[in-house]
Design a protein around this motif. Sequence first.
Motif, PDB file in Angstrom:
ATOM      1  N   GLY A 183       0.615  -0.583  -0.531  1.00 43.63           N
ATOM      2  CA  GLY A 183       0.297   0.561  -0.048  1.00 43.63           C
ATOM      3  C   GLY A 183       1.065   0.849  -0.095  1.00 43.63           C
ATOM      4  N   TYR A 184       1.662   0.881   0.770  1.00 42.71           N
ATOM      5  CA  TYR A 184       2.383   2.483   0.511  1.00 42.71           C
ATOM      6  C   TYR A 184       3.657   2.682  -0.309  1.00 42.71           C
ATOM      7  CZ  TYR A 184       3.260   2.489   6.079  1.00 42.71           C
ATOM      8  OH  TYR A 184       2.230   2.447   6.988  1.00 42.71           O
ATOM      9  N   PHE A 185       4.212   1.431  -1.280  1.00 38.87           N
ATOM     10  CA  PHE A 185       4.736   1.394  -2.594  1.00 38.87           C
ATOM     11  C   PHE A 185       4.416   2.348  -3.603  1.00 38.87           C
ATOM     12  CE2 PHE A 185       5.919  -0.488  -6.315  1.00 38.87           C
ATOM     13  CZ  PHE A 185       7.016  -0.430  -6.261  1.00 38.87           C
ATOM     14  N   ILE A 186       2.568   1.521  -3.917  1.00 42.32           N
ATOM     15  CA  ILE A 186       2.229   1.774  -4.816  1.00 42.32           C
ATOM     16  C   ILE A 186       1.234   3.712  -4.988  1.00 42.32           C
ATOM     17  CG2 ILE A 186      -0.548   1.945  -6.338  1.00 42.32           C
ATOM     18  CD1 ILE A 186       0.198  -1.572  -5.408  1.00 42.32           C
ATOM     19  N   GLY A 187       0.903   3.984  -3.057  1.00 42.48           N
ATOM     20  CA  GLY A 187       0.921   5.107  -2.669  1.00 42.48           C
ATOM     21  C   GLY A 187       1.545   6.021  -3.396  1.00 42.48           C
ATOM     22  N   SER A 188       2.896   5.640  -2.975  1.00 39.02           N
ATOM     23  CA  SER A 188       4.648   6.754  -3.142  1.00 39.02           C
ATOM     24  C   SER A 188       4.140   6.854  -5.216  1.00 39.02           C
ATOM     25  CB  SER A 188       5.620   6.261  -2.677  1.00 39.02           C
ATOM     26  OG  SER A 188       5.292   5.254  -4.004  1.00 39.02           O
ATOM     27  N   PHE A 189       3.486   5.642  -5.575  1.00 45.72           N
ATOM     28  CA  PHE A 189       3.586   6.453  -7.186  1.00 45.72           C
ATOM     29  C   PHE A 189       2.583   7.072  -7.792  1.00 45.72           C
ATOM     30  CE2 PHE A 189       7.202   2.949  -6.702  1.00 45.72           C
ATOM     31  CZ  PHE A 189       7.720   3.397  -8.038  1.00 45.72           C
ATOM     32  N   GLN A 190       1.611   7.074  -7.368  1.00 43.45           N
ATOM     33  CA  GLN A 190       0.600   7.049  -7.193  1.00 43.45           C
ATOM     34  C   GLN A 190       0.104   9.083  -6.875  1.00 43.45           C
ATOM     35  OE1 GLN A 190      -1.425   6.173  -9.670  1.00 43.45           O
ATOM     36  NE2 GLN A 190       0.182   4.496  -9.966  1.00 43.45           N
ATOM     37  N   ILE A 191       0.631   9.119  -5.211  1.00 44.84           N
ATOM     38  CA  ILE A 191       0.419  10.555  -5.005  1.00 44.84           C
ATOM     39  C   ILE A 191       0.614  11.365  -5.688  1.00 44.84           C
ATOM     40  CG2 ILE A 191       2.502  10.853  -4.012  1.00 44.84           C
ATOM     41  CD1 ILE A 191      -0.155  10.676  -2.313  1.00 44.84           C
ATOM     42  N   ASP A 192       1.453  11.978  -7.061  1.00 45.78           N
ATOM     43  CA  ASP A 192       1.206  12.889  -7.554  1.00 45.78           C
ATOM     44  C   ASP A 192       0.158  13.170  -9.508  1.00 45.78           C
ATOM     45  OD1 ASP A 192       2.581  14.291  -6.120  1.00 45.78           O
ATOM     46  OD2 ASP A 192       4.372  12.856  -6.846  1.00 45.78           O
ATOM     47  N   VAL A 193      -0.803  11.811  -9.292  1.00 46.72           N
ATOM     48  CA  VAL A 193      -0.949  10.730 -10.192  1.00 46.72           C
ATOM     49  C   VAL A 193      -2.968  12.294 -10.190  1.00 46.72           C
ATOM     50  CG1 VAL A 193      -2.128  10.204 -11.392  1.00 46.72           C
ATOM     51  CG2 VAL A 193       0.117   9.744 -11.094  1.00 46.72           C
ATOM     52  N   VAL A 194      -3.265  12.909 -10.972  1.00 44.37           N
ATOM     53  CA  VAL A 194      -4.499  13.056 -11.106  1.00 44.37           C
ATOM     54  C   VAL A 194      -5.559  12.279 -10.615  1.00 44.37           C
ATOM     55  CG1 VAL A 194      -6.810  14.129 -11.349  1.00 44.37           C
ATOM     56  CG2 VAL A 194      -3.847  15.343 -11.893  1.00 44.37           C
ATOM     57  N   GLY A 195      -6.264  12.248  -9.563  1.00 51.82           N
ATOM     58  CA  GLY A 195      -7.161  10.636  -9.547  1.00 51.82           C
ATOM     59  C   GLY A 195      -6.345   9.776  -8.796  1.00 51.82           C
ATOM     60  N   GLY A 196      -5.262  10.171  -8.346  1.00 52.60           N
ATOM     61  CA  GLY A 196      -4.387   8.531  -7.862  1.00 52.60           C
ATOM     62  C   GLY A 196      -5.251   7.802  -7.061  1.00 52.60           C
ATOM     63  N   TRP A 197      -6.660   8.853  -6.115  1.00 55.12           N
ATOM     64  CA  TRP A 197      -6.814   7.962  -4.902  1.00 55.12           C
ATOM     65  C   TRP A 197      -7.717   6.833  -5.599  1.00 55.12           C
ATOM     66  CZ3 TRP A 197     -11.981   7.892  -4.171  1.00 55.12           C
ATOM     67  CH2 TRP A 197     -12.498   8.716  -5.274  1.00 55.12           C
ATOM     68  N   ARG A 198      -7.884   6.599  -7.045  1.00 58.22           N
ATOM     69  CA  ARG A 198      -8.755   5.479  -7.186  1.00 58.22           C
ATOM     70  C   ARG A 198      -7.708   5.005  -7.660  1.00 58.22           C
ATOM     71  NH1 ARG A 198     -13.458   8.062  -9.157  1.00 58.22           N
ATOM     72  NH2 ARG A 198     -13.755  10.305  -8.633  1.00 58.22           N
ATOM     73  N   TYR A 199      -6.714   4.846  -8.118  1.00 55.56           N
ATOM     74  CA  TYR A 199      -5.227   3.562  -8.323  1.00 55.56           C
ATOM     75  C   TYR A 199      -5.041   3.092  -6.651  1.00 55.56           C
ATOM     76  CZ  TYR A 199      -5.276   5.406 -13.520  1.00 55.56           C
ATOM     77  OH  TYR A 199      -5.595   6.290 -14.201  1.00 55.56           O
ATOM     78  N   MET A 200      -4.803   3.749  -5.486  1.00 54.13           N
ATOM     79  CA  MET A 200      -4.634   3.378  -4.950  1.00 54.13           C
ATOM     80  C   MET A 200      -5.979   2.227  -3.851  1.00 54.13           C
ATOM     81  SD  MET A 200      -2.785   6.293  -3.197  1.00 54.13           S
ATOM     82  CE  MET A 200      -2.773   7.883  -3.357  1.00 54.13           C
ATOM     83  N   PHE A 201      -6.975   2.469  -4.460  1.00 47.69           N
ATOM     84  CA  PHE A 201      -8.073   1.638  -3.659  1.00 47.69           C
ATOM     85  C   PHE A 201      -8.586   0.638  -4.852  1.00 47.69           C
ATOM     86  CE2 PHE A 201      -9.449   5.741  -1.338  1.00 47.69           C
ATOM     87  CZ  PHE A 201      -9.474   4.175   0.068  1.00 47.69           C
ATOM     88  N   GLY A 202      -8.363   0.987  -5.801  1.00 49.85           N
ATOM     89  CA  GLY A 202      -8.334  -0.455  -7.405  1.00 49.85           C
ATOM     90  C   GLY A 202      -7.866  -1.117  -7.066  1.00 49.85           C
ATOM     91  N   ALA A 203      -6.832  -0.928  -6.907  1.00 50.11           N
ATOM     92  CA  ALA A 203      -5.752  -1.837  -6.872  1.00 50.11           C
ATOM     93  C   ALA A 203      -5.625  -2.769  -6.399  1.00 50.11           C
ATOM     94  CB  ALA A 203      -4.082  -1.485  -7.027  1.00 50.11           C
ATOM     95  N   SER A 204      -6.253  -3.303  -5.261  1.00 47.01           N
ATOM     96  CA  SER A 204      -6.489  -4.569  -4.851  1.00 47.01           C
ATOM     97  C   SER A 204      -7.393  -5.422  -5.058  1.00 47.01           C
ATOM     98  CB  SER A 204      -7.423  -4.086  -2.878  1.00 47.01           C
ATOM     99  OG  SER A 204      -9.010  -3.757  -3.396  1.00 47.01           O
ATOM    100  N   ALA A 205      -8.850  -4.745  -6.294  1.00 45.24           N
ATOM    101  CA  ALA A 205      -9.451  -5.751  -6.493  1.00 45.24           C
ATOM    102  C   ALA A 205      -9.107  -6.758  -7.696  1.00 45.24           C
ATOM    103  CB  ALA A 205     -10.812  -4.620  -8.273  1.00 45.24           C
ATOM    104  N   PRO A 206      -8.052  -6.809  -8.609  1.00 43.41           N
ATOM    105  CA  PRO A 206      -7.204  -7.630  -8.974  1.00 43.41           C
ATOM    106  C   PRO A 206      -6.419  -8.994  -7.617  1.00 43.41           C
ATOM    107  CG  PRO A 206      -6.346  -5.663  -9.987  1.00 43.41           C
ATOM    108  CD  PRO A 206      -7.088  -5.176  -9.055  1.00 43.41           C
ATOM    109  N   ILE A 207      -5.651  -8.926  -7.089  1.00 40.62           N
ATOM    110  CA  ILE A 207      -5.692  -8.836  -5.759  1.00 40.62           C
ATOM    111  C   ILE A 207      -6.370 -10.266  -4.857  1.00 40.62           C
ATOM    112  CG2 ILE A 207      -4.226  -9.548  -3.504  1.00 40.62           C
ATOM    113  CD1 ILE A 207      -2.739  -7.266  -4.009  1.00 40.62           C
ATOM    114  N   ALA A 208      -7.875  -9.158  -4.554  1.00 43.79           N
ATOM    115  CA  ALA A 208      -8.832 -10.176  -4.217  1.00 43.79           C
ATOM    116  C   ALA A 208      -9.692 -11.558  -5.233  1.00 43.79           C
ATOM    117  CB  ALA A 208     -10.262  -9.125  -4.102  1.00 43.79           C
TER     118      ALA A 208
END
Length: 494
Positions: A183-208
């Motif tokens: 979570g920290y790792f993906i968050g550090s890459f998406q923190i400066d992306v517009v709408g990055g919070w959507r990618y952070m939360f959505g990245a859990s779906a493939p693992i699920a």
Amino acid sequence: MTVILRPIFQRSRSSLCSLAVQADSMSTESGCFWGRGFLFPALGGLLFGYDIGATSSATISLQSPELSGTTWFNLSAIQLGLVVSGSLYGALLGSLLVYPISDFLGRRRELITAAVLYALGGLTTAYSPALVVLLVGRLLYGLGIGLAMHGAPLYIAETCPSQIRGTLISVKELFIVLGILLGYFIGSFQIDVVGGWRYMFGASAPIALIMGLGMWSLPPSPRWLLLRAVQGKGLLQDYKEKAFLALSKLRGRPPGDKLSERQIEDTLVSLKSAYADQESEGSFLEVFQGSSLKAFLIGGGLVLFQQITGQPSVLYYAGPILQTAGFSAASDATRVSVVIGVFKFLMTWIAILKVDDLGRRPLLIGGVSGLALSLFMLSAYYKFLGGFPIVAVASLLLYVGCYQISFGPISWLMVSEIFPLRTRGRGISLAALTNFGSNAIVTFAFSPLKELLGAENLFLLFGAIALLSLLFVVLVVPETKGLSLEDIESKLLK
């Protein structure tokens, strides 16, 4: 760093494999069979940790006028609190809902349901067009956490040999730490992306999705099948055959394997003997009676002390503590979190390597003693040692390390193995409810207590609670190393 860590991981892997072979020496095909019944349930823990790691970066992104990508980024303190804690309250609700239906669902179906909720929650949050939809997604994800943190230790404990049960359930704790790091790792890459919070939360779906498909491919818990047989939920012979096939598949043995058949017969005899003079199915309140009550006092006490010794609160101070020590990375909260996360990961490996060697009690006693010492050191730092920041840094690392070799993995390990099979589903549900409930209370009360008492007295209070928890471990918590689940029930809870 790689040179240092490689031999640690090689020794860890070889230790796990050799333990598995010793526990199942008649099945050479199985090798490191523990992955069959462990990996996919453990993904439930990884997704729990991922939510912890991703949420902090996601909330920063969500509130940014430039990066949120929404018109509703200006969240109030209450709204932000609901976003952050939404999954926690969902986990509380999930633990409550699963209490009356866990034995009906079974461990496998419960974990499949958890995977579906994880995926729905992650996708709903990622694509939410408004705050209310985002909160619904957070609640759904939290329901998945509640079911997964209940079903995963159950499934692992009931399907693995007693010789490596402690190791495997401790590795599940490692997966939670891995999830936090992810979570920290993906968050550090998406923190400066517009709408990055959507990618952070959505990245859990493939693992699920991987978790759900993996659990679909696994058989039900053989012990759960035999429990249903003893409860009179179907023909005894049918359940015996299903349990036999499930155990053979989990161990990687061929159909018709005599060792699996003998193990199923022994377990069934043990169950029949244990419940010969009792009703076929426990009552709703049986978890508060007899041996089940004793088990709840042990397991529930451990998960309660796990939270009220200040684990969320101490980590809150990680950034300020490292800043006072002059660490340049302390100016970046994400990097500080990664440093702490890596240290947690390494210390959890120590618990994994030693839990089935030293046992549960020595790690708990040593780790909780270290917790108390670190909390008193932090209190002393804020009271009169402010000029020695190395004391604060050492205290912080001592706290994190001691937590990860004691309460972190061993509380859930003890919870998964201490309850009688008859009430195990409901007992673990109640323990999970205690854990998430106390977590919510500590999180809610932290700011008012800090303002009322000051940091030095707050850590002093947590230190006193840690001493109380040490007394609890010494006087109440038994050693379960090497015992089968049936032996624990017959020898320790009578």
